[in-house]
Structures are given as C-alpha cells and as structure tokens.
Design a protein around this motif. Structure first.
Motif: not given
Length: 789
Positions: A106-132
């Motif tokens: 997301l920082k380097t301008g790759e919006a879609e892959p960045g969003k997908a990876n963050l959402l996948k991190a959330y799916s792995v652990d929805p309660g992780d505060p750093d991801t949220v």
C-alpha cells in the motif's frame, strides 16, 4: 508494521548476544542480536546477521521479516517488500508476513495486492490488533460473514464454465513455475461474487528467489435445476416438477456426476505434478545462485550443473539461462575456459534474452561477454545506462554494480571502479567477489593497507577464496620486507587445493612462487645462519643459489604451459626480473603483456617502474606514466612516479608540479610526495617549505621505520642548513632511533658534529660506522676524510 520498542542493551549484554551468535550461527541467536543492532541503528551489522539467519533457517519467515524491518528502517521500502514477500513464499499463512507485505504494498502504490494481503492477514487472525489498526488506517472494511446458504437437494455438479476457469487457473500455476508473468484477468461470472479476503496477491519473482505457483482453486460446486423433459412444452425454459417425471434430467445429472468423478482425480494429480515441478525448479535455481556467490572455479562448474538441472525441469527458464550465461562468461574471461566456455556463454545469453525474463545475471553476462570479446567500451556504456535506470526505479543490483566496477577497473578508470565496487559492497556486505575486486582496485591505486583489508574480508566470507589468496600473495611480494612464510603458506593452499583452482589461477600461483623463490634467494646471504635455516624451512626455497634458480625457472615454465594467453603472467615475470635488477628484460616482458592487452593501464605503470631503473629510461618512463594517467585519472601513486621521472631528468619544476598535484587533497596522506618535495626545497635552500613538507612526511610514515628515518634525516639536514645545530643534532638522533640500519644518517650526522672540535671523536666514530655499513657507498670517500684516513 508496528514494532515494540527495544530496551537499550549494556555493552556486556550485547557482547553476550554476539558470543552466542558466534558460537552457533545456525541457532536462533541471530534474532535477538539483529534486533539489538536494529534498535541501536547499526543497520549494516543487523543486515549481515539477518542474512545469516535466512541462510540458516531457509524455511522460516522470521529472519526474512526481520531483514525486511532492517530495510524498512532505512527507508528502503522496495527491498523490504521483497523480503516480506520472500517470507510469504516460505510461510504463505504467516499473519506477520501478510501484514507487513500488505502495508508495504500500500505504501509503494500496489493498492490491490496490499489490500488483499491485509484482508488475508485478518482472515488468519481476526483479533490481531496490528492488522485491525492497519485496516482502519487505510479505510479497508473487514469482510462480513457470508450469509448461510439454503440446503440443496440435488448433488453438486461442475458447470462447463467452472471447468474452464479451473483449467485456466492450472495453466497460470504452471506458468508461474517458470518465469514471472502477468496475472490473467478473470472473466466476470454470471452472478457477481464478493472477492475472497484470503486471496493472495500475484507478484513478480525476484531473481534470487522463485515464488511457488499459485494454489489452483478447487472446482466450486454449482447448483443446477433438473431439466424438464416434457415433449409437449416447446419452450426452452420449460420446467417439470419431480412428480411430473424427470428421467432425462436424472440421466444428465448422473452423466455430469460421472464426469466429475473422472475429472477430480486427474485434476488433483495435475495439481500435485505442478507443485512438484515448481519445487524442483526452485531447488536447482537456489543451489545455482548459492554456488555462484562462492566465486571459485569449482563452484562455477557446479553452478552450471545445478542450472542445467533447472533447465531439465523447465527448458524455458530465463533465470536458469541467465545463471549459465553468467557462469560461463566468467569461466571464459577470468579462468581461461577457452572457446567452449565462450560458445556456451553466448548460447545461453541468446536463449535467456529470447525467454524474455531478463535477470541481473543475464545483464551482467551480456556485459562480460562483450568486454572479454573486445567490445568493452560498448559494454560499459550500456551497463552504466542499465544501472542508472534500475537505480531510478529503486531496484539497485549489487551484481550489476560489481560487474560495472570490475569492467571500469580493467579499463583503467580506477576511481569510478572503486566507487562502483563500494556501492556493490553496501548492497551485498557478505559477497567475497566484491571484496576481492576492492582488494585489486585498491592495490592498483597504491593503497596497499586498504587492499589487504579487503582481501582479508573476502577470505572471512569465503574460506581460502582463490583470487584473494593470490591477490594477497602478490601484494605481499610487492613490499620492501615481505613476510615470506605467510606468502608461502598462501601459495601452498592454492597449489595443493582440492578441488583445484582454475588453470589461470594455478598458472599465476606458479609465477608468484617463482617471484617468491627469487626474492628469498636474494635475501638469504644477508641473514645469519640460524635465520637462513628457518627461512629455508618455512618457504621451501633451496639454500643453494643454482638449485633455487632452477626451481624458479621451472615454476615459470609450468605457469606459461598452463595458460599461454594470460598477460598477467608476463607482468609477474617482469616484476621478478625487476627485483633482480634486470631492467631491460623486465621492460621487455611487460611490453609483451601490453601487446596482449594494451587497454590495461596498470601494465603501463609497471613498464614505467622498469624503465626508471635503467640508465636513461626516465623519458620513456614519463611517457608510459602519462599514458596510464590518461585512463586512470589522478592516481596519487602514479603522479608521484611521474614526478620522480621528471626529477631524474632534472626537470625539478615539472616534478614539483606533480608532487603538489599528488597532495592536493588535504585529507589524503602521501608522504612520498612530501618527502620528494622537501628534498627539492632543501636542495634549493628553501628552508621554510622544506621543513613544512618533511615534518608532515615524517608524521605520515607511521609504522615504516626506513621511510621515517629517510624523512627525519632530510629534516635534520634542513636544520643543519639553517644553522640550527641543536635541532639538527636532535633530529639525527630521532632518525637513528627510527631505523638504526639507515646508513646515510650516520654520515650526515658525522658532518654536523665535525664542525664542532669538541665532537670530533664522536664524528669520527659515526663516519666509521657508515663505512662499516657501506664501504663502497655514495658517501664513502667523504666519510674516509672525516675519519682522518
């Protein structure tokens, strides 16, 4: 991408971590040590430790994530992202890797892959505060739970559309096992579906690491209504209820289920095969990359074998062709591999370019093939543009900077070659080939101490690195008082090594052995009997001069037999002849080297040294040095040599200009230039300038007893000329304390004391000491007059 603050460690705590890591680099000790270095801002040490952690734990995400943090802390987001994606490669479900990769994308301008990876991190652990926190920061809504689907009576079957999509997914996976390709754009389904939060982004592969193929998506069951078989209903949308009879629809369902039963096992086998192919390709490519880094003749051969196995897995792998082209180019140009190595380098270069995935190795190979093929100027221009372009994209390559530096050095552009190699070293701080190149360039620049340190670093990262052992041996033999046993031990390692170095390296080692025998044989008569015996035992050089000469000539013959086309062999032989005082023969031997390769500025420098030794050779030496300076720039060592050549011709003003040119950088130490200037100013009775230069020279000759004694003797003569007898007396004593073996100090000290009748006996004693040391010396006649003889 948050990190918890680290407490400041005490020196004792840091030393404990360093000891634990040094005791077992393959353990998990890398992690606390790297974190400690990172918290202290010691990025270089943190980077080296992390890279060792990656090497020791190739299947763990942690060391790569820690290395990504090191890069991120320095603002190197592109390199940080590469490491984070590398962590995902080994552990695709690691939430920390997913989170860091997403944030960096997301920082380097790759919006879609960045969003997908963050959402996948959330799916792995929805309660992780750093991801949220990151999702909230980037205004990304977490996926909502899917609504429960109504139960379906009919068994699921696979629609033709889903089958096509699955096949396309498999094809994409197969393509990913070879070279990076653009991700195919999926066709929109009839009914839109929300994107899956667990979908991993597609990214290009880095040259050093291959990404495994994307997991093929399993065929999704599709609910199909039973088909109405009422002959009386002509409508294509006609439907019948089960009570109306559904025999035909049932047979369609059965047929589709049968096709599905046949398809699923084949699909699973194909998927398994695809994964195995990707795994096998990755294994061979990683092995080849690791072997290339070791930079030895044997490792290049094994790197070629590993890359050939990669081509057996995927004959279209551009990366494998790049590795092969690079390895064969070095085997041809640096190790004397001949026409066969050249042919293979060119073949794999063409195949790699055709494959379309151009790696750093392929670019480097192209530049080396052109350079060794006599098109160095074109290669240099193209490579400089490529490196500049990659820098602008934030994709700097240590391999390309290394290749650029080596080509610049061999073209005589030593300053730019040094700068390129130092840039490569920053990008890859554990590469022995880079340090060996720096050793060579600093040796040619005349900075022997720095050259030695770089050769030493190469040997730390790669034990018994052949090129560095050879470089250190020749560097040591250039010194006035070499450590002969050390040279012998290094050359023995080279000559006895198993597997052996390349024929070219072995040939150079035999010529270096010839130079060692010559120098030891010349020094033996000046040693005491017990020291003679120790030196003979330590070096293996025969005490008998005739036997020593026979061994020396045999070593040279062996070397030239191994490699007839290497101009460096003529250079080493020329140095041997130079140390023996055969200036004409030395000059002729070096001219042979120039005839083989006239583009090497260093050859012109060595020619100048030989010419300066012969009577009347100063003018030709000056011409050779001017030729070298045109390609090498203002090398301080060369400029001093040119000044000496002018001085020998009596052109003192021209000489002074060159010496001043050599010390124009106030930060640089050049005591040889200051000593020469001081001597000229003394001869002209310019006491002030003479004193200034000689005082600086005596201070800069630290650790060089003889040179210090020369500078102090010249300074004492300045005080003597000024009429300051007390200061002259004190300085002559300092000269003798620096090096009691420096004979001229005794004579000039005697001339000072002879002016004082009270010091007559001491003056006579000093004159006698001079005659004892140099009975036929330059000042022998005048010294006898002082003794009353």
């Amino acid at each position: 991408m948050s990190t918890s603050p680290s407490k400041t460690l005490s020196p004792a705590e840091l030393a404990k971590l360093e000891h634990a890591f040094a005791s077992d680099p393959s353990s998990a000790a890398y992690k606390p040590l790297a974190e400690a270095y990172l918290s202290m801002g010691r990025f270089m040490e943190a980077m080296v430790v992390c890279k060792k952690g990656v090497k020791a734990h190739p299947n763990a995400a942690d060391p790569r994530l820690l290395l990504a943090r090191v890069y991120a802390e320095q603002g190197k987001d592109k390199k940080a992202l590469e490491e984070a994606l590398g962590a995902l490669q080994v552990q695709p479900e690691d939430k920390g890797a997913l989170r860091m990769a997403g944030a960096l994308q997301l920082k380097t301008g790759e919006a879609e892959p960045g969003k997908a990876n963050l959402l996948k991190a959330y799916s792995v652990d929805p309660g992780d505060p750093d991801t949220v926190t990151l999702l909230q920061q980037h205004k990304i809504d977490p996926p909502r739970p899917a609504a429960p689907q109504a139960p379906v009576a009919a068994p699921p079957v696979l629609s033709p559309t889903a089958t096509q999509q699955s096949a396309a997914s498999l094809a994409s996976g197969v393509a990913a096992t070879a070279e990076p390709v653009a991700a195919p754009t999926p066709k929109p389904a009839a009914t839109p579906r929300a994107p899956s939060a667990s979908a991993a982004p597609v990214r290009a592969e880095s040259p050093a690491q291959r990404q495994a193929p994307a997991q093929p998506r399993r065929p999704q069951p599709v609910v199909v209504d039973e088909v109405d078989d009422d002959d009386e209903d002509d409508s294509p949308r006609g439907r019948r209820t089960p009570s109306q009879g559904g025999g035909k629809g049932k047979w369609v369902t059965v047929a589709l289920l049968g096709a599905l039963v046949l398809f699923i096992p084949g699909y699973m086998m194909y998927t398994r095969h695809t994964r195995n192919v990707a795994r096998e390709l990755k294994k061979h490519l990683e092995a080849s990359a690791e072997l290339l880094k070791r930079d030895s003749f044997d490792s290049y051969k094994k790197a070629c074998e590993a890359a050939d196995k990669a081509l057996e897995v995927n004959s279209d792998s551009g990366l494998a062709h790049g590795y092969l082209a690079y390895a064969y180019a070095i085997r041809w140009g640096e190790h004397g591999g001949g026409d066969e190595a050249r042919r293979r380098a060119e073949e794999h270069l063409a195949a790699g370019m055709k494959a379309g995935d151009v790696s750093s190795q392929l670019i480097a190979a192209e530049a080396l093939v052109q350079t060794y093929g006599g098109k160095g100027k074109e290669a240099l221009g193209k490579l400089e543009e490529t490196v500049k372009g990659l820098d602008a994209q934030g994709r700097s390559s240590s391999l390309l900077y290394l290749t650029l530096g080596l080509i610049q050095m061999n073209a005589g552009d030593l300053d730019r070659g040094r700068d390129s190699l130092e840039r490569a070293q920053v990008l890859a701080p554990d590469d022995p080939r880079i340090y060996s190149g720096l050793g060579a360039v600093y040796r040619r620049l005349g900075q022997d101490n720095t050259a030695w340190k770089n050769y030493d670093l190469a040997l730390r990262y790669e034990k018994d690195h052949p090129e560095s052992l050879l470089g250190r041996s020749l560097l040591m033999l250039d010194q006035d008082a070499p450590n002969y046993p050390l040279v012998q031990s290094m050359l023995k390692k080279l000559l006895d090594a198993e597997p052996p170095p390349s024929p070219r390296q072995l040939a150079a080692a035999h010529l270096a052995r010839s130079l060692l025998v010559s120098r030891v044989s010349a020094s033996l008569p000046n040693e005491k009997p017990d020291m003679q015996q120790k030196l003979v035992e330590a070096t293996g050089v025969p005490l008998d001069p005739q036997k020593a000469r026979a061994e020396m000539l045999k070593s040279e013959e062996t070397g030239f037999t191994l490699d007839k086309q290497n101009p460096d062999l003529h250079l080493i032989k020329g140095r041997r002849l130079l140390t023996e005082g055969n200036f004409d023969q030395a000059a002729e031997e070096i001219r042979k080297a120039i005839r083989v390769d006239g583009s090497r500025a260093q050859f012109h420098v060595e020619l100048a040294k030989a010419l300066m030794g012969k009577q009347g050779g100063e003018k030709e030496a000056a011409e050779a040095l001017q030729t070298a300076l045109k390609t090498m720039g203002d090398s301080p060592k060369l400029v001093v040599m040119l000044g000496n050549a002018y001085r020998r011709q009596g052109k003192l003003d021209d000489a002074l200009k060159q010496y001043e040119r050599a010390v124009k950088d106030p930060k640089a130490k050049n005591p040889e230039a200051r000593l020469a200037m001081g001597a000229i100013y003394r001869e002209r009775s310019d006491w002030t300038n003479a004193q200034t230069q000689l005082e600086k020279a005596s201070q800069e000759f630290v650790g060089q007893p003889e040179r210090s004694a020369i500078a102090l003797t010249e300074l004492a003569r300045v005080y003597q000329g000024k009429g300051d007898a007390a200061k002259a007396d004190e300085t002559y004593q300092r000269a003798l304390n620096a090096d009691e073996a420096f004979s001229p100090a005794y004579y000039f000290y005697a001339t000072l004391l002879s002016k004082d009748s009270k010091q007559g006996p001491k003056a006579k004693m000093l004159a006698q000491e001079y005659l004892k040391r140099e009975p036929s010396g330059e000042h022998a006649t005048a010294a006898r007059t002082l003794t009353g003889g």
